[in-house]
Design a protein around this motif. Sequence first.
Motif, mmCIF file in Angstrom:
data_model
loop_
_atom_site.group_PDB
_atom_site.id
_atom_site.type_symbol
_atom_site.label_atom_id
_atom_site.label_comp_id
_atom_site.label_asym_id
_atom_site.label_seq_id
_atom_site.Cartn_x
_atom_site.Cartn_y
_atom_site.Cartn_z
ATOM 1 N N VAL A 125 0.835 -1.207 0.000
ATOM 2 C CA VAL A 125 0.000 0.000 0.000
ATOM 3 C C VAL A 125 0.871 1.258 0.000
ATOM 4 N N GLY A 126 1.944 1.254 0.796
ATOM 5 C CA GLY A 126 2.851 2.401 0.808
ATOM 6 C C GLY A 126 3.450 2.663 -0.566
ATOM 7 N N PRO A 127 4.101 1.654 -1.175
ATOM 8 C CA PRO A 127 4.630 1.850 -2.527
ATOM 9 C C PRO A 127 3.556 2.199 -3.551
ATOM 10 N N TYR A 128 2.384 1.597 -3.422
ATOM 11 C CA TYR A 128 1.296 1.887 -4.363
ATOM 12 C C TYR A 128 0.950 3.370 -4.367
ATOM 13 N N GLY A 154 9.248 -0.017 2.172
ATOM 14 C CA GLY A 154 8.675 0.012 0.833
ATOM 15 C C GLY A 154 8.444 1.423 0.323
ATOM 16 N N ILE A 155 8.158 2.356 1.216
ATOM 17 C CA ILE A 155 7.955 3.746 0.794
ATOM 18 C C ILE A 155 9.278 4.344 0.328
ATOM 19 N N ASP A 156 10.354 4.050 1.038
ATOM 20 C CA ASP A 156 11.680 4.513 0.621
ATOM 21 C C ASP A 156 12.027 3.950 -0.759
ATOM 22 N N LEU A 157 11.742 2.671 -0.939
ATOM 23 C CA LEU A 157 11.981 2.027 -2.230
ATOM 24 C C LEU A 157 11.204 2.727 -3.334
ATOM 25 N N ALA A 158 9.928 2.968 -3.094
ATOM 26 C CA ALA A 158 9.074 3.551 -4.126
ATOM 27 C C ALA A 158 9.502 4.972 -4.483
ATOM 28 N N LEU A 159 9.914 5.750 -3.500
ATOM 29 C CA LEU A 159 10.381 7.106 -3.791
ATOM 30 C C LEU A 159 11.681 7.072 -4.589
ATOM 31 N N TRP A 160 12.545 6.106 -4.290
ATOM 32 C CA TRP A 160 13.774 5.964 -5.082
ATOM 33 C C TRP A 160 13.430 5.597 -6.525
ATOM 34 N N GLU A 188 3.142 13.546 2.157
ATOM 35 C CA GLU A 188 3.709 14.107 3.391
ATOM 36 C C GLU A 188 4.555 13.071 4.130
ATOM 37 N N TYR A 189 5.483 12.512 3.380
ATOM 38 C CA TYR A 189 6.371 11.500 3.962
ATOM 39 C C TYR A 189 7.571 12.190 4.592
ATOM 40 N N ASP A 190 7.499 12.408 5.876
ATOM 41 C CA ASP A 190 8.549 13.087 6.630
ATOM 42 C C ASP A 190 8.612 12.455 8.016
ATOM 43 N N PRO A 191 8.982 11.179 8.077
ATOM 44 C CA PRO A 191 8.878 10.441 9.345
ATOM 45 C C PRO A 191 9.760 11.021 10.444
ATOM 46 N N GLN A 192 9.147 11.274 11.567
ATOM 47 C CA GLN A 192 9.862 11.789 12.736
ATOM 48 C C GLN A 192 9.289 11.134 13.994
#
Length: 240
Positions: free
Chosen positions: A18-21, A159-165, A184-188
Motif C-alpha cells: 500500500v505504501g509503494p502503491y 517500501g515507501i523509501d523504495l518507491a520514492l527511489w 507528506e512522507y517526513d517520518p519523525q
Amino acid sequence: MTQIAIVLYPRFTALDFVGPYEVLRMLPDADVRFVAHEPGPVVADSGVLVVGATHSFDETPSPDLILIPGGPGCFGAAKDEKLREWLRTVGPAAQWTTSVCTGSVVLAAAGLLDGLRATTHWSSLTALSLYGVTAVSDERVVRAGPDERIVTAAGVSAGIDLALWLADQIAGTKKAEAIQLAIEYDPQPHLDSGHRSKASVATITASTVMLSRDLDKPEVLKLSTRLLWDRALATVRARR
C-alpha cells in the motif's frame, strides 16, 4: 505508459504494497495492476483486509516494474510454481524487479537473486541467505543485478523509501519530491527502535514474539519449514 505489476498472494502484509502503491500510482502514465493467479479477492495476513487482484499472471506478460510484497504468506508464495515461473519469465525483461520485506524470499525462490546482495525483514535474513543470497542487514534499500535493476527493501515501511527511489529514477527528482510532499512522507517518530541495531534486547524479544503469532499458525509453519528444508537440502547436495 509504465505498467506496474504488484503481486498479491494470500496472507500478504498490507503496508508492504500500500505504501509503494501510493507513491507509484502518482507517476506519469502509470498503469498499476494488482496481479494474482486470477482476478478476485485476496486476503491479507490480518484475515480482515481484502484486496482485489485486477489481473492474472497470464494477462500481465510484460510489466515494466514488478513489486513483490512480503508477509507470512511469502513461504507459500515461494512454493507457488506458477508465480515462480511467471517471475522467471517476466523478471529479466522488466525494467525494475523489486520486493518489500520478505517479498525478496519469493524472488530468491524464483532464482532471481542468485549470487546477489539483497535485503528483507530482519527476522528473515537467515532464510534469505539459504538461497545463496548475500543478505544485507544494514541497508534499507539494496540495488543489485545488471544495471542495478533488481531492488529489494527491508521490512514493511521501507517500501515507501523504495518507491520514492524508483520514482526518482523513473520520473526525475522533481517529480519524486512532489510525490513525497503529496503523501507528506517526513517520518519523525518519537521512538527510535526501528532497526534491530537500535533496539534493546527486551524490544527485540517482544517483537519476535509478536511476529511469531502469524508464523505459528499450522499452515504457515508447515510451508516455512518445508521451504527452509528444501533449500538446506539443495545446498548440501550442491557441495557434492
